[in-house]
Motif scaffolding. Structure first.
Motif, PDB file in Angstrom:
ATOM      1  N   ARG A  59       0.830  -1.207   0.000  1.00 50.42           N
ATOM      2  CA  ARG A  59       0.000   0.000   0.000  1.00 50.42           C
ATOM      3  C   ARG A  59       0.862   1.253   0.000  1.00 50.42           C
ATOM      4  O   ARG A  59       0.571   2.233  -0.702  1.00 50.42           O
ATOM      5  CB  ARG A  59      -0.915  -0.001   1.220  1.00 50.42           C
ATOM      6  N   SER A  60       1.929   1.220   0.818  1.00 50.45           N
ATOM      7  CA  SER A  60       2.823   2.378   0.849  1.00 50.45           C
ATOM      8  C   SER A  60       3.449   2.602  -0.513  1.00 50.45           C
ATOM      9  O   SER A  60       3.564   3.744  -0.988  1.00 50.45           O
ATOM     10  CB  SER A  60       3.920   2.157   1.899  1.00 50.45           C
ATOM     11  N   GLN A  61       3.827   1.501  -1.168  1.00 51.15           N
ATOM     12  CA  GLN A  61       4.424   1.632  -2.496  1.00 51.15           C
ATOM     13  C   GLN A  61       3.403   2.156  -3.504  1.00 51.15           C
ATOM     14  O   GLN A  61       3.741   2.997  -4.357  1.00 51.15           O
ATOM     15  CB  GLN A  61       4.974   0.274  -2.944  1.00 51.15           C
ATOM     16  N   VAL A  62       2.145   1.673  -3.371  1.00 51.72           N
ATOM     17  CA  VAL A  62       1.095   2.155  -4.282  1.00 51.72           C
ATOM     18  C   VAL A  62       0.828   3.639  -4.043  1.00 51.72           C
ATOM     19  O   VAL A  62       0.696   4.428  -4.983  1.00 51.72           O
ATOM     20  CB  VAL A  62      -0.188   1.327  -4.103  1.00 51.72           C
ATOM     21  N   ASP A  63       0.738   4.038  -2.742  1.00 55.19           N
ATOM     22  CA  ASP A  63       0.501   5.448  -2.422  1.00 55.19           C
ATOM     23  C   ASP A  63       1.627   6.318  -2.973  1.00 55.19           C
ATOM     24  O   ASP A  63       1.392   7.378  -3.567  1.00 55.19           O
ATOM     25  CB  ASP A  63       0.380   5.642  -0.911  1.00 55.19           C
ATOM     26  N   ALA A 119       3.634   5.582  -5.391  1.00 48.50           N
ATOM     27  CA  ALA A 119       3.566   5.581  -6.849  1.00 48.50           C
ATOM     28  C   ALA A 119       2.437   6.483  -7.338  1.00 48.50           C
ATOM     29  O   ALA A 119       2.572   7.198  -8.338  1.00 48.50           O
ATOM     30  CB  ALA A 119       3.369   4.155  -7.361  1.00 48.50           C
ATOM     31  N   SER A 120       1.292   6.452  -6.594  1.00 47.72           N
ATOM     32  CA  SER A 120       0.155   7.283  -6.982  1.00 47.72           C
ATOM     33  C   SER A 120       0.506   8.764  -6.872  1.00 47.72           C
ATOM     34  O   SER A 120       0.193   9.560  -7.774  1.00 47.72           O
ATOM     35  CB  SER A 120      -1.045   6.951  -6.094  1.00 47.72           C
ATOM     36  N   LYS A 121       1.164   9.109  -5.748  1.00 46.89           N
ATOM     37  CA  LYS A 121       1.560  10.512  -5.584  1.00 46.89           C
ATOM     38  C   LYS A 121       2.566  10.914  -6.658  1.00 46.89           C
ATOM     39  O   LYS A 121       2.495  12.006  -7.224  1.00 46.89           O
ATOM     40  CB  LYS A 121       2.152  10.715  -4.206  1.00 46.89           C
ATOM     41  N   LEU A 131       2.783   9.624  -9.558  1.00 43.65           N
ATOM     42  CA  LEU A 131       2.050   9.716 -10.826  1.00 43.65           C
ATOM     43  C   LEU A 131       1.273  11.023 -10.913  1.00 43.65           C
ATOM     44  O   LEU A 131       1.227  11.661 -11.972  1.00 43.65           O
ATOM     45  CB  LEU A 131       1.120   8.508 -10.959  1.00 43.65           C
ATOM     46  N   ASP A 132       0.643  11.406  -9.791  1.00 47.31           N
ATOM     47  CA  ASP A 132      -0.100  12.673  -9.776  1.00 47.31           C
ATOM     48  C   ASP A 132       0.823  13.836 -10.102  1.00 47.31           C
ATOM     49  O   ASP A 132       0.475  14.724 -10.908  1.00 47.31           O
ATOM     50  CB  ASP A 132      -0.751  12.892  -8.412  1.00 47.31           C
ATOM     51  N   ARG A 133       2.002  13.819  -9.433  1.00 46.05           N
ATOM     52  CA  ARG A 133       2.947  14.906  -9.705  1.00 46.05           C
ATOM     53  C   ARG A 133       3.396  14.893 -11.155  1.00 46.05           C
ATOM     54  O   ARG A 133       3.498  15.937 -11.811  1.00 46.05           O
ATOM     55  CB  ARG A 133       4.156  14.766  -8.782  1.00 46.05           C
TER      56      ARG A 133
END
Length: 390
Positions: free
Chosen positions: A303-307, A309-311, A313-315
């Motif tokens: 989950r930490s890795q997904v979060d 990665a998501s952040k 990706l957003d940036r």
């Protein structure tokens, strides 16, 4: 002239005992010796041991000053538990006997024991030395016991206490194993052969993966079947691992030396041959907890890795969008500069023919009297008519 024979010495016989044949003399000697020496006990050293095919054992008993021939007839020789070898100090009980055809006397042995050590102890040592020289006790030959045996064959007397102790411990610890009994006498004449046959039978049991030899305690004589060479060779020749549980802790047998694993008692054999179900459940419980904890930690890490990665990706998307907006703004500015409307905004207008589509570029494009449409920067249009050209 009168001739005289060698034996013709006169009519009168010499004084003394009456004449008799050699057989008669030997018979009297035999009768006297065998009656006078019907029981003899000797301490001597063995020499010149001979074992003809008849099964008898011939030897010489000697000391520093004399020697006498001796014989151990086949019946007694078969009961001998140790090997007679030259130089062995022995104690002998028997009787004198005269062998008339050769005029010799000899000791007919009834009982013979090694000096200073019991016969069984000597036999034990001799057998151990012989089998050890063949490699039957080598640690490299030992096989591991199955961790979770499916079927165990116990070679023992079905009526003995040893099998009850063994079964009680196994049933308390682990109920997943089948226990079969291969019955055999564990004491007395012929017991060793029965034990060896039972081991061979155990190897033919479908699904069997462990053999246990079990017997309760007893004297050296009681346990002697497990010191027989035939049992040791049956253990070594077994395709299945063999565990021994014979007697008590102090009762070491040759079968113990040949076995893949020795238990000090039948009860300990039950402890060693199967796992403890309670401990297995505890271990599985601890493993389940560790697996669950590991899964939670992995999930949290994922989950930490997904979060992250998501952040990231957003940036990245925002940076990309900002870049695209910036480039679009530049393109819009350039396009605006090239737009006809921009030209109009600077005070110019566009004149079209009456259809409002065809742009008037030259005075030659119209005739006097044509109607024109003029578009202003504000988007408004003016309708006019051509009055003249110049």
């Amino acid at each position: 002239m009168t001739s005289l024979s060698l034996f013709d010495l006169g009519d009168d016989e010499p004084s003394g005992p009456p004449l008799e044949t050699v057989s008669e003399l030997t018979g009297r000697i035999k009768s006297t010796l065998e009656r006078r020496f019907s029981e003899v006990a000797l301490r001597a050293e063995v020499s010149n041991v001979a074992r003809p095919r008849s099964g008898h054992i011939y030897l010489v008993l000697k000391d520093d000053g004399a020697q006498v021939r001796a014989v151990l007839w086949k019946a007694e020789a078969q009961r001998l538990v140790f090997d007679l070898v030259d130089g062995l100090a022995v104690t002998v009980w028997g009787k004198l006997a005269v062998y008339a055809p050769r005029g010799e006397y000899q000791v007919t042995i009834r009982k013979i024991e090694p000096e200073g050590i019991g016969a069984l102890e000597l036999a034990f040592r001799q057998t151990v030395a012989r089998l050890a020289a063949e490699g039957l006790f080598d640690p490299e030959r030992k096989r591991p016991l199955p961790r979770f045996p499916r079927r165990i064959v116990v070679v023992t007397s079905p009526s003995g206490a040893a099998v009850r102790d063994l079964l009680q411990v196994i049933s308390r610890r682990w109920r997943a194993s089948d226990i079969l009994i291969a019955p055999a006498r564990v004491q007395g004449v012929g017991a060793a052969e029965e034990v060896a046959e039972a081991i061979a039978l155990a190897n033919r049991v479908a699904g069997a993966d462990l053999v246990i030899l079990a017997r309760g305690g007893g004297s050296l004589e009681d346990l002697w079947a497990f010191n027989e060479e035939v049992v040791a060779r049956a253990i070594v020749g077994s395709a299945l691992p063999v565990m021994t549980a014979i007697g008590h802790e102090v009762d070491l047998t040759i079968a113990d030396l040949a076995a893949d694993r020795r238990a000090l008692t039948p009860s300990e054999a039950g402890e060693l041959c199967v796992p403890d179900a309670v401990e297995i459940r505890r271990t599985l419980g601890r493993l389940a907890d560790r697996i669950a904890l590991s899964a939670r930690l992995r999930l949290q890490e994922a989950r930490s890795q997904v979060d992250a990665a998501s952040k990231g990706l957003d940036r990245a998307v925002r940076r990309d969008l900002d870049g695209r907006r910036h480039r679009l703004g530049r393109l819009a500015t350039a396009l605006e500069a090239l737009s006809p409307l921009a030209v109009l905004a600077r005070g110019y207008s566009l004149t079209f023919q009456a259809d409002g589509i065809t742009l008037v570029r030259s005075a030659d494009d119209v005739q006097v009297g044509d109607q024109l449409q003029t578009r202003l920067a504000s988007g408004q249009q003016i309708t006019s008519r051509v009055e003249g050209r110049s």
